[in-house]
Enzyme design. Sequence first.
Site, PDB file in Angstrom:
ATOM      1  N   GLU A 274       0.824  -1.216   0.000  1.00  0.00           N
ATOM      2  CA  GLU A 274       0.000   0.000   0.000  1.00  0.00           C
ATOM      3  C   GLU A 274       0.855   1.261   0.000  1.00  0.00           C
ATOM      4  OE1 GLU A 274      -3.117   0.040   2.969  1.00  0.00           O
ATOM      5  OE2 GLU A 274      -4.373  -1.261   1.748  1.00  0.00           O
ATOM      6  N   HIS A 295       9.769 -25.994  -0.857  1.00  0.00           N
ATOM      7  CA  HIS A 295       9.177 -27.168  -1.502  1.00  0.00           C
ATOM      8  C   HIS A 295       7.934 -26.805  -2.304  1.00  0.00           C
ATOM      9  CE1 HIS A 295      11.883 -29.868   0.774  1.00  0.00           C
ATOM     10  NE2 HIS A 295      11.889 -28.822   1.584  1.00  0.00           N
ATOM     11  N   LYS A 407     -14.159  -0.177  -3.759  1.00  0.00           N
ATOM     12  CA  LYS A 407     -15.178   0.214  -2.774  1.00  0.00           C
ATOM     13  C   LYS A 407     -16.333   0.951  -3.443  1.00  0.00           C
ATOM     14  CE  LYS A 407     -12.114   0.499   1.227  1.00  0.00           C
ATOM     15  NZ  LYS A 407     -11.448   1.388   2.162  1.00  0.00           N
TER      16      LYS A 407
HETATM   17  O1  PA5 Z   1      -3.317   1.050   5.869  1.00  0.00           O
HETATM   18  C1  PA5 Z   1      -4.471   1.454   5.748  1.00  0.00           C
HETATM   19  O2  PA5 Z   1      -4.767   2.647   5.920  1.00  0.00           O
HETATM   20  C2  PA5 Z   1      -5.588   0.504   5.384  1.00  0.00           C
HETATM   21  O3  PA5 Z   1      -5.105  -0.776   5.147  1.00  0.00           O
HETATM   22  C3  PA5 Z   1      -6.626   0.448   6.487  1.00  0.00           C
HETATM   23  O4  PA5 Z   1      -6.001   0.063   7.686  1.00  0.00           O
HETATM   24  C4  PA5 Z   1      -7.764  -0.519   6.165  1.00  0.00           C
HETATM   25  O5  PA5 Z   1      -8.357  -0.190   4.942  1.00  0.00           O
HETATM   26  C5  PA5 Z   1      -8.831  -0.477   7.268  1.00  0.00           C
HETATM   27  O6  PA5 Z   1      -9.325   0.817   7.400  1.00  0.00           O
HETATM   28  P1  PA5 Z   1     -10.081   1.281   8.695  1.00  0.00           P
HETATM   29  O7  PA5 Z   1      -9.142   1.217   9.849  1.00  0.00           O
HETATM   30  O8  PA5 Z   1     -10.514   2.680   8.397  1.00  0.00           O
HETATM   31  O9  PA5 Z   1     -11.251   0.356   8.890  1.00  0.00           O
END
Ligand code: PA5
Length: 417
Positions: A274, A295, A407
Amino acid sequence: MITFDASASGISGDALARAAASRARPALSLLESGKGAGGEFTDWLRLPEETGGLDAIKAEAARINGMSEVLVVVGIGGSYLGARALMEMLTPEFGPKKVVFAGKDLSARRTAELLKYLGERDFSVNVISKSGGTTEPSAAFRLLLGLLEKKYGEAAKDRVTVTTDPCRGALLALARERGWRHYGIPSGVGGRYSVLSPVGLLPAAAAGIDTEALLAGARAEKACMLSLGAESPELRYASARRLLAENGFTGELLSCWEPCLRGLGDWYEQLFAESEGKEGRGIFPVSLEMPAELHSIGQFIQQGPRTLMETMLHFAGDGPDLCVPSTGDGIDDDLSGKSLGGIASAIRRAVISAHSAGGVPVMSVEAEKPCAEEAGALIWFFEAACAVSAYMDGVNPFDQPGVEDYKKIMRELLRNE
Ligand code: PA5
């Protein structure tokens, strides 16, 4: 303390030192200044020192443990993977589980099983969401809340603890309305950099993990990085990754040499994917459990396309002294009398030789042993290296605009179902 070795990566010591001094060091300064892209999300840099709220977190964990056999931690992505990494590294694999996870899948099968399991036990819920509106944990939380209310009636409200943005969001509003205890995720800390905030600390404390030692380990590693600068493991690792990526190695395997590092491997994948994977750029991160995956994936690593770099993550000590007994009939003589840790170390050294000879640049990251201090140090190491590496590549490490695309479509579909 974390050590980093790039001697089997094919990068010369001089080239690495130059890149660390001329590119990684300025990237670290940019990160520290808060003036880089996404600079408003750099408050995680100060989390290791923020021990002020720890007593309240530990007291909340003790309160939960006093009334519940099981704590269900509900969250996804950065609101789940860090806590799971800590559980897997620092609590025994075999034995009853204090903390279980929900909200990271939408499996009706697993959720029905979980509800049945919880129906027979006293439990509490820690729902974690920075935004307070993520679909997967929201759905799981509603089902768990339904069970809590059915089982405990009015008293259910004492069994819900919310971790969310301190100023906004649907979950915060609900917590206030229903009188649930709530803890703030600092606004300037994004999900995947939040494990050292209440997001990771409350589940860790409930599981009996030494949270003070965890933060102390992160603090010590941070101090070491700041004093070593371009010679620090963090900046050398970030530089080596970038130099390799610029030479066509566009994927990184994090090969974890202890099963208890599996969760950390999953956390690493999210952190790097990310943070770096955007604008057509990034190094594709994959974690492996070794030696198991020799393996399965091993053949591909040895002889597939030469686009993978590999980072060996392991502990310095071999662990308890377990000696492989002889079968008494001369079979497996190579193993008889050898320590299990010694065999694992021989396999790791053989893999480093074979993979690097096969054209896979190999790096090594070593921590001392699986303990809270070293877990804190590893978290700091990967977070800092990741943010520096992203800045070196010219991308914002703290946003994830691509995650929004599915989303939007999903919301449309759910509205029309
Ligand atoms: O790193 C991030 O910001 C995302 O992976 C969020 O942690 C994830 O989408 C969950 O979001 P939230 O904490 O708003 O539910």
